[in-house]
Enzyme design. Structure first.
Site, PDB file in Angstrom:
ATOM      1  N   HIS A   1      -6.075   6.146 -21.089  1.00 45.12           N
ATOM      2  CA  HIS A   1      -6.053   7.274 -21.993  1.00 45.12           C
ATOM      3  C   HIS A   1      -5.457   8.399 -21.821  1.00 45.12           C
ATOM      4  O   HIS A   1      -5.330   8.479 -20.529  1.00 45.12           O
ATOM      5  CB  HIS A   1      -7.637   7.919 -22.287  1.00 45.12           C
ATOM      6  CG  HIS A   1      -7.894   8.422 -23.513  1.00 45.12           C
ATOM      7  ND1 HIS A   1      -7.482   9.864 -23.675  1.00 45.12           N
ATOM      8  CD2 HIS A   1      -8.296   7.924 -24.915  1.00 45.12           C
ATOM      9  CE1 HIS A   1      -8.008  10.085 -25.105  1.00 45.12           C
ATOM     10  NE2 HIS A   1      -8.363   8.895 -25.615  1.00 45.12           N
TER      11      HIS A   1
ATOM     12  N   GLU B   1     -11.884   1.715 -27.238  1.00 45.59           N
ATOM     13  CA  GLU B   1     -11.341   0.549 -28.077  1.00 45.59           C
ATOM     14  C   GLU B   1     -11.895  -0.641 -27.246  1.00 45.59           C
ATOM     15  O   GLU B   1     -12.200  -1.888 -27.816  1.00 45.59           O
ATOM     16  CB  GLU B   1      -9.940   0.337 -27.987  1.00 45.59           C
ATOM     17  CG  GLU B   1      -9.164   1.355 -28.445  1.00 45.59           C
ATOM     18  CD  GLU B   1      -9.432   2.091 -29.948  1.00 45.59           C
ATOM     19  OE1 GLU B   1     -10.617   1.519 -30.627  1.00 45.59           O
ATOM     20  OE2 GLU B   1      -8.505   2.504 -30.599  1.00 45.59           O
TER      21      GLU B   1
HETATM   22  N1  ACO Z   1      -2.238  -1.345 -18.791  1.00 47.37           N
HETATM   23  C1  ACO Z   1      -1.445  -1.324 -17.695  1.00 47.37           C
HETATM   24  N2  ACO Z   1      -0.773   0.145 -17.307  1.00 47.37           N
HETATM   25  C2  ACO Z   1      -1.004   1.061 -17.856  1.00 47.37           C
HETATM   26  C3  ACO Z   1      -2.156   1.273 -18.941  1.00 47.37           C
HETATM   27  C4  ACO Z   1      -2.782  -0.113 -19.350  1.00 47.37           C
HETATM   28  N3  ACO Z   1      -3.601  -0.070 -20.363  1.00 47.37           N
HETATM   29  N4  ACO Z   1      -2.174   2.620 -19.393  1.00 47.37           N
HETATM   30  C5  ACO Z   1      -1.291   3.269 -18.519  1.00 47.37           C
HETATM   31  N5  ACO Z   1      -0.461   2.347 -17.711  1.00 47.37           N
HETATM   32  C6  ACO Z   1       0.410   2.790 -17.035  1.00 47.37           C
HETATM   33  C7  ACO Z   1       1.843   2.552 -17.586  1.00 47.37           C
HETATM   34  O1  ACO Z   1       2.381   1.500 -17.668  1.00 47.37           O
HETATM   35  C8  ACO Z   1       2.561   3.715 -16.841  1.00 47.37           C
HETATM   36  O2  ACO Z   1       2.921   3.098 -15.434  1.00 47.37           O
HETATM   37  P1  ACO Z   1       4.312   3.692 -15.068  1.00 47.37           P
HETATM   38  O3  ACO Z   1       4.533   5.153 -14.609  1.00 47.37           O
HETATM   39  O4  ACO Z   1       4.624   2.678 -13.826  1.00 47.37           O
HETATM   40  O5  ACO Z   1       5.484   3.544 -16.097  1.00 47.37           O
HETATM   41  C9  ACO Z   1       1.306   4.465 -16.193  1.00 47.37           C
HETATM   42  O6  ACO Z   1       0.218   3.881 -16.141  1.00 47.37           O
HETATM   43  C10 ACO Z   1       1.304   5.816 -17.014  1.00 47.37           C
HETATM   44  O7  ACO Z   1       1.546   5.521 -18.403  1.00 47.37           O
HETATM   45  P2  ACO Z   1       1.645   6.498 -19.762  1.00 47.37           P
HETATM   46  O8  ACO Z   1       1.741   5.875 -21.076  1.00 47.37           O
HETATM   47  O9  ACO Z   1       2.400   7.700 -19.253  1.00 47.37           O
HETATM   48  O10 ACO Z   1       0.007   7.310 -19.614  1.00 47.37           O
HETATM   49  P3  ACO Z   1      -0.954   7.829 -20.615  1.00 47.37           P
HETATM   50  O11 ACO Z   1      -2.146   8.133 -19.886  1.00 47.37           O
HETATM   51  O12 ACO Z   1      -0.298   8.740 -21.449  1.00 47.37           O
HETATM   52  O13 ACO Z   1      -1.341   6.252 -21.684  1.00 47.37           O
HETATM   53  C11 ACO Z   1      -2.103   5.010 -23.211  1.00 47.37           C
HETATM   54  C12 ACO Z   1      -2.284   6.495 -22.405  1.00 47.37           C
HETATM   55  C13 ACO Z   1      -0.852   5.023 -24.201  1.00 47.37           C
HETATM   56  C14 ACO Z   1      -3.421   4.897 -24.253  1.00 47.37           C
HETATM   57  C15 ACO Z   1      -2.017   4.061 -22.397  1.00 47.37           C
HETATM   58  O14 ACO Z   1      -3.239   3.844 -21.390  1.00 47.37           O
HETATM   59  C16 ACO Z   1      -2.120   2.678 -22.932  1.00 47.37           C
HETATM   60  O15 ACO Z   1      -1.159   2.105 -23.328  1.00 47.37           O
HETATM   61  N6  ACO Z   1      -3.327   1.946 -22.976  1.00 47.37           N
HETATM   62  C17 ACO Z   1      -3.241   0.571 -23.753  1.00 47.37           C
HETATM   63  C18 ACO Z   1      -3.556   0.723 -25.199  1.00 47.37           C
HETATM   64  C19 ACO Z   1      -5.009   0.929 -25.572  1.00 47.37           C
HETATM   65  O16 ACO Z   1      -5.816   0.775 -25.306  1.00 47.37           O
HETATM   66  N7  ACO Z   1      -5.052   2.203 -26.487  1.00 47.37           N
HETATM   67  C20 ACO Z   1      -6.245   2.760 -27.012  1.00 47.37           C
HETATM   68  C21 ACO Z   1      -6.412   4.342 -26.450  1.00 47.37           C
HETATM   69  S1  ACO Z   1      -7.856   5.164 -26.932  1.00 47.37           S
HETATM   70  C22 ACO Z   1      -7.505   5.631 -28.495  1.00 47.37           C
HETATM   71  O17 ACO Z   1      -6.353   5.795 -28.766  1.00 47.37           O
HETATM   72  C23 ACO Z   1      -8.605   6.017 -29.325  1.00 47.37           C
END
Ligand code: ACO
Length: 365
Positions: free
Chosen positions: A251, A306
């Site tokens: 998140h 989620e």
């Molecule tokens: N699975 C694997 N790796 C992840 C995940 C995940 N669920 N979430 C973050 N990471 C990794 C990214 O790949 C990234 O790695 P890198 O630095 O090697 O490239 C690092 O963590 C940071 O990722 P960001 O996208 O910059 O981090 P942020 O905290 O902003 O991400 C997000 C938030 C977009 C929700 C992300 O966690 C994600 O894509 N999750 C999966 C989709 C999901 O479940 N969405 C629902 C969110 S809840 C809502 O919106 C109501």
């Protein structure tokens, strides 16, 4: 100060863009409050009607009630002409746009308008789902609460009370969450003295994007794809090694366990008939958290809302293609409460932008 020297944060990340008295999202400590009340208590002891009134008026009204409203004929006519392949979010957006045109909602937004929009949205989504499936829409029953009334209009029969309670709890959890993209979109629209229906239609457009409201259906696919529980770890490792993301984890704001996921897990545990699916979800979560910590030791990636939203909606028996639009139904209380709050501030939201194009030059001859 010169434009090029001013601070710029892509995506407004970390920028304070307003003030709110509605929700406090404490990402570091994994806490969420609506007007000071913890989400866990609201889910256990409150209803969506009480929470919506709390958000709109600031008062806790133990007697608050809210039922689904009947649809104007123009809305049903509009739903009938949509192709059956229409995305449920597009159908909901279209229905509420027509509703706004018929009702002629005007600035300034009022609590009555907020109630009316929140009450008509579940009827619109249920009518769309039935028309899509070749069935006739069902008139709402004014004696049923919003979640129960939605399930009734969807299926044409009274739902199991436990399913209705579980969906109501899901609505409480989804009601409000600060300055997320769809809420911000609603505030921008209402800040121009446009009407509340236009603001909610814009918010639905923003929530439709997979970066915002689309994950729970993918959680269901993911659990299905990985097969039996003894194959889960290999599937999870393979996914992360390919650089793909695990849905239902991570998140932007929460670095701790999402308190909404904790609340919904308790709701899912109360859905006895969903036991098998939930058992697998709990076991997979444990493995996923362990493997994510191994892959990203410096960046806490915890379960998000989620993951257990998928468990609850699955337990209630909703088809995954209605999950994002059902989230939109829940978020109506928050969107409309933000419209009321923004109207109080009454300032046009219009930030500056840095120009990075070519400097002045003559048109080609
Ligand atoms: N699975 C694997 N790796 C992840 C995940 C995940 N669920 N979430 C973050 N990471 C990794 C990214 O790949 C990234 O790695 P890198 O630095 O090697 O490239 C690092 O963590 C940071 O990722 P960001 O996208 O910059 O981090 P942020 O905290 O902003 O991400 C997000 C938030 C977009 C929700 C992300 O966690 C994600 O894509 N999750 C999966 C989709 C999901 O479940 N969405 C629902 C969110 S809840 C809502 O919106 C109501």
């Amino acid at each position: 100060m010169n434009e090029s020297e001013r601070a710029y944060a892509p995506g407004l990340k970390g920028v304070l863009a307003g003030e709110t008295a509605l929700a406090r999202v404490d990402g570091e400590n994994g806490r969420l409050h609506y007007r000071g009340y913890p989400i866990g208590e609201l889910v256990e002891r409150g209803s969506y009607a009480q929470v919506a009134e709390l958000l709109w008026t600031g008062e806790w009204n133990a007697d608050a009630s809210l039922s689904c409203a009947p649809l104007p004929a123009e809305v049903i006519d509009a739903l009938r002409v949509l192709p059956s392949s229409t995305h449920a979010m597009d159908a909901l957006r279209t229905a509420l746009s027509v509703w706004g045109a018929v009702e002629g909602t005007l600035w300034p937004p009022t609590v009555e308008q907020a109630r009316a929009l929140t009450a008509v949205a579940p009827s619109a989504l249920a009518a769309f789902a039935r028309i899509r499936d070749g069935l006739e829409p069902v008139e709402p029953d004014a004696g049923l609460g919003l979640a129960e009334g939605f399930l009734y209009q969807l299926r044409g029969e009274r739902p199991d009370p436990a399913a209705a309670r579980a969906l109501d709890a899901y609505f409480v959890v989804g009601a409000e969450h600060g300055f997320n993209a769809s809420t911000f979109a609603a505030r921008v629209i209402i800040s121009t003295h446009s009407d509340i229906a236009s603001a909610v239609v814009g918010a639905i457009g923003a929530l439709k994007g997979p970066w915002h409201g689309g994950a729970p259906a993918e959680v269901v696919d993911q659990l299905h794809e990985m097969g039996d529980i003894d194959q889960a770890e290999a599937w999870i490792r393979g996914t992360l090694e390919r650089g793909e993301r695990l849905m239902g984890f991570g998140h932007r704001v929460y670095r701790a366990y999402d308190p909404r996921a904790a609340a919904l897990r308790r709701v899912a545990e109360s859905q006895a008939h969903a036991a098998d699916w939930l058992q697998k979800a709990v076991a997979v979560e444990e493995i996923a958290l362990r493997v994510l910590e191994e892959f990203k030791p410096d960046y806490p990636i915890k379960t998000n809302v989620e993951y257990y939203a998928a468990a609850v909606l699955q337990g209630v028996g909703l088809p995954p293609n209605l999950f994002p639009a059902t989230f939109a139904l829940a978020r109506h209380a928050g969107w409309t409460a933000h419209c009321l709050e923004q109207a109080e501030v009454d300032v046009l939201i219009r930030p500056d932008v840095r120009y990075v194009g070519p400097s002045e030059r003559p048109l080609p001859a």
